[in-house]
Design a protein around this motif. Structure first.
Motif, PDB file in Angstrom:
ATOM      1  N   LEU A  99     -13.426  -5.501 -28.704  1.00  0.00           N
ATOM      2  CA  LEU A  99     -14.787  -5.795 -29.166  1.00  0.00           C
ATOM      3  C   LEU A  99     -14.918  -5.364 -30.625  1.00  0.00           C
ATOM      4  O   LEU A  99     -14.830  -4.173 -30.940  1.00  0.00           O
ATOM      5  N   VAL A 100     -15.150  -6.324 -31.491  1.00  0.00           N
ATOM      6  CA  VAL A 100     -15.226  -6.039 -32.928  1.00  0.00           C
ATOM      7  C   VAL A 100     -16.463  -5.218 -33.254  1.00  0.00           C
ATOM      8  O   VAL A 100     -16.426  -4.295 -34.060  1.00  0.00           O
ATOM      9  N   LEU A 120     -23.046   0.894 -28.313  1.00  0.00           N
ATOM     10  CA  LEU A 120     -23.119   2.127 -29.096  1.00  0.00           C
ATOM     11  C   LEU A 120     -21.747   2.789 -29.200  1.00  0.00           C
ATOM     12  O   LEU A 120     -21.405   3.359 -30.248  1.00  0.00           O
ATOM     13  N   ALA A 121     -20.974   2.731 -28.117  1.00  0.00           N
ATOM     14  CA  ALA A 121     -19.624   3.298 -28.155  1.00  0.00           C
ATOM     15  C   ALA A 121     -18.750   2.563 -29.172  1.00  0.00           C
ATOM     16  O   ALA A 121     -17.966   3.183 -29.897  1.00  0.00           O
ATOM     17  N   VAL A 122     -18.892   1.248 -29.231  1.00  0.00           N
ATOM     18  CA  VAL A 122     -18.126   0.452 -30.195  1.00  0.00           C
ATOM     19  C   VAL A 122     -18.551   0.791 -31.617  1.00  0.00           C
ATOM     20  O   VAL A 122     -17.709   0.989 -32.511  1.00  0.00           O
ATOM     21  N   LEU A 123     -19.857   0.866 -31.851  1.00  0.00           N
ATOM     22  CA  LEU A 123     -20.371   1.056 -33.209  1.00  0.00           C
ATOM     23  C   LEU A 123     -20.209   2.491 -33.706  1.00  0.00           C
ATOM     24  O   LEU A 123     -19.963   2.717 -34.900  1.00  0.00           O
ATOM     25  N   LEU A 124     -20.328   3.459 -32.797  1.00  0.00           N
ATOM     26  CA  LEU A 124     -20.325   4.859 -33.217  1.00  0.00           C
ATOM     27  C   LEU A 124     -18.936   5.498 -33.206  1.00  0.00           C
ATOM     28  O   LEU A 124     -18.530   6.148 -34.177  1.00  0.00           O
ATOM     29  N   GLY A 152     -15.721 -11.194 -31.095  1.00  0.00           N
ATOM     30  CA  GLY A 152     -16.550 -10.843 -32.257  1.00  0.00           C
ATOM     31  C   GLY A 152     -17.954 -10.468 -31.850  1.00  0.00           C
ATOM     32  O   GLY A 152     -18.926 -11.112 -32.266  1.00  0.00           O
ATOM     33  N   HIS A 153     -18.052  -9.434 -31.031  1.00  0.00           N
ATOM     34  CA  HIS A 153     -19.338  -9.028 -30.473  1.00  0.00           C
ATOM     35  C   HIS A 153     -19.274  -7.548 -30.151  1.00  0.00           C
ATOM     36  O   HIS A 153     -18.205  -6.933 -30.181  1.00  0.00           O
ATOM     37  N   ALA A 154     -20.437  -6.962 -29.808  1.00  0.00           N
ATOM     38  CA  ALA A 154     -20.476  -5.558 -29.425  1.00  0.00           C
ATOM     39  C   ALA A 154     -20.461  -5.383 -27.907  1.00  0.00           C
ATOM     40  O   ALA A 154     -20.437  -4.262 -27.417  1.00  0.00           O
ATOM     41  N   PRO A 206     -24.715 -16.451 -41.150  1.00  0.00           N
ATOM     42  CA  PRO A 206     -23.590 -15.513 -41.054  1.00  0.00           C
ATOM     43  C   PRO A 206     -23.374 -15.016 -39.622  1.00  0.00           C
ATOM     44  O   PRO A 206     -24.322 -14.866 -38.850  1.00  0.00           O
ATOM     45  N   ARG A 207     -22.112 -14.738 -39.311  1.00  0.00           N
ATOM     46  CA  ARG A 207     -21.742 -14.326 -37.951  1.00  0.00           C
ATOM     47  C   ARG A 207     -22.448 -13.045 -37.534  1.00  0.00           C
ATOM     48  O   ARG A 207     -22.864 -12.894 -36.380  1.00  0.00           O
ATOM     49  N   HIS A 208     -22.596 -12.096 -38.461  1.00  0.00           N
ATOM     50  CA  HIS A 208     -23.233 -10.834 -38.086  1.00  0.00           C
ATOM     51  C   HIS A 208     -24.704 -11.024 -37.728  1.00  0.00           C
ATOM     52  O   HIS A 208     -25.258 -10.267 -36.925  1.00  0.00           O
TER      53      HIS A 208
END
Length: 329
Positions: free
Chosen positions: A32-33, A100-104, A193-195, A287-289
Motif C-alpha cells: 500500500l503506497v 494511519l499505519a501506512v502513513l505514520l 496506490g492507496h492507503a 492528480p492521483r493523490h
C-alpha cells in the motif's frame, strides 16, 4: 457483543474461505503506497485523518450509549440511528487504522487475506449504511403520512427484520468479491496506490481476465446506489405531497424539520460518493493523490458527521448529551 468480537464473528467464515489452500495456490502480499505523490508529507496528512477517526469513535459511541441508556429513545427513528452509528464504527475502523499505519509508521505491506477482508468490510458496510438510510426514509414517510399508525407499522419486530435484511443484503452482495478475486492470477507488481485495500485497485493488479470482476463490481454499485436512491426519492416524493396538503406554513415547516437530519445525512453519504466516483471515472486530469484523498475522506466523513448532524439537529439527542456531560457528581 463488543466491536472486536463482532469483527471476529463476521470475519471467521471469510478467513476460512480465503485461507483454503485448494482455492488459492498463491497468495501475494500487497504494498500500500498511501498517498501517491505525497510520500514525504504523509505523516502530516495522518494527523487530520487520526483526528477524524477519533471524532468518529467518540461521536458514534456517544450516540449508541445515549440511545441504549434512555428508554424514551427506543423508538424507530433512534433505533435506526443506532444501527447507523454501529455501521459507522465498523466502517471507520475498517479504513482508518491501516491507513494511519501506512502513513505514520510506513507499514505498507498487507497480506492477501487481510487485504481482501478489509476490502470486504469496507464495501459491505458501505452498502449497509445506504440500506439504513432507506429504512430511515421509510420511517419518516410513515411518521408524516401515517402518524396515527406509526408505532403499529414500525414496531420493534419490524425494525429488527429491516435491520436483518440490511445486514444480509450487504453480506450476500459482497461475498462474491473475494471469491471472484481468488480466481485471478496476479502479476509480480502488487502495488496498490492507496492507503487501504479497495476492490478495483486490487482487480487492476491481475494479469488474467477481469471482465467478470469489473462487471460484477459495477453491477453491485449501480444496484445498491440506484435502488436505494430511488426508494429514498419515492419516500420523499410522498412526504412532499403529504406536507403540501397540510394547511399553514408553520405546520409545513415543522413537518419538513423532522426530515432535516435525515436529508443532511443522505447528502453527507451520497454527494461525496458520487463526486469521488465521477472524479475516478472521468477526472483523468485530476492528480492521483486527489483521487486517493477523496476516496479516504468519503469513508471517514459520514462516520464523523452523522453523529454531529443528529446531535445538533435532533433535540432529544442534544438534550441527553448535554445532560450526560454537564451533570454534577
Amino acid at each position: 457483543m463488543t466491536l472486536v468480537s463482532f469483527f471476529s464473528f463476521l470475519s471467521k467464515p471469510l478467513i476460512m474461505l480465503l485461507s483454503n489452500s485448494s482455492w488459492r495456490l498463491s497468495q501475494p502480499s500487497f504494498f500500500l503506497v498511501g498517498i501517491p505523490g505525497l510520500e514525504e508529507s504523509q505523516h502530516w496528512i495522518a494527523v487530520p485523518l487520526g483526528i477524524l477517526y477519533l471524532l468518529a469513535l467518540v461521536g458514534n459511541v456517544t450516540i449508541l450509549f445515549i440511545i441504549w441508556m434512555d428508554p424514551s429513545l427506543h423508538q424507530p427513528m433512534y433505533l435506526f440511528l443506532s444501527m447507523l452509528a454501529a455501521i459507522d464504527l465498523v466502517l471507520a475502523s475498517s479504513t482508518a487504522p491501516k491507513a494511519l499505519a501506512v502513513l505514520l509508521v510506513r507499514a505498507h505491506e498487507s497480506g492477501y487475506t487481510v487485504c481482501l477482508i478489509q476490502m470486504f468490510f469496507i464495501h459491505a458496510f458501505s452498502s449497509m449504511e445506504s440500506g439504513v438510510l432507506v429504512a430511515m426514509a421509510l420511517d419518516r414517510y410513515v411518521a408524516i403520512c401515517h402518524p396515527l399508525h406509526h408505532s403499529m407499522i414500525l414496531h420493534p419486530g419490524v425494525i429488527g427484520r429491516i435491520g436483518m435484511v440490511v445486514l444480509v443484503r450487504g453480506l450476500l452482495l459482497l461475498i462474491p468479491f473475494p471469491i471472484l478475486l481468488g480466481k485471478l492470477i496476479f502479476c509480480q507488481a502488487t502495488i496498490i496506490g492507496h492507503a487501504y485495500c479497495e476492490h478495483m485497485a486490487v482487480v487492476k493488479l491481475a494479469c488474467s481476465e477481469t471482465t467478470v470482476n469489473r462487471a460484477y463490481g459495477l453491477t453491485v454499485a449501480l444496484l445498491v446506489i440506484g435502488l436505494d436512491v430511488l426508494a429514498i426519492g419515492v419516500s420523499y416524493a410522498h412526504i412532499l405531497q403529504a406536507v403540501l396538503k397540510v394547511p399553514g406554513s408553520e405546520a409545513q415547516l415543522k413537518a419538513f424539520s423532522t426530515c432535516g437530519s435525515h436529508i443532511c445525512v443522505i447528502l453527507v453519504l451520497y454527494v461525496p460518493g458520487i463526486f469521488s466516483f465521477l472524479t475516478h471515472r472521468f477526472g483523468h486530469h485530476v492528480p492521483r493523490h486527489v483521487h486517493v484523498l477523496l476516496a479516504t475522506l468519503y469513508l471517514l466523513m459520514p462516520p464523523v458527521l452523522n453523529p454531529l448532524v443528529y446531535g445538533v439537529k435532533t433535540q432529544q439527542i442534544c438534550q441527553r448529551v448535554l445532560t450526560v456531560f454537564t451533570q454534577k457528581d
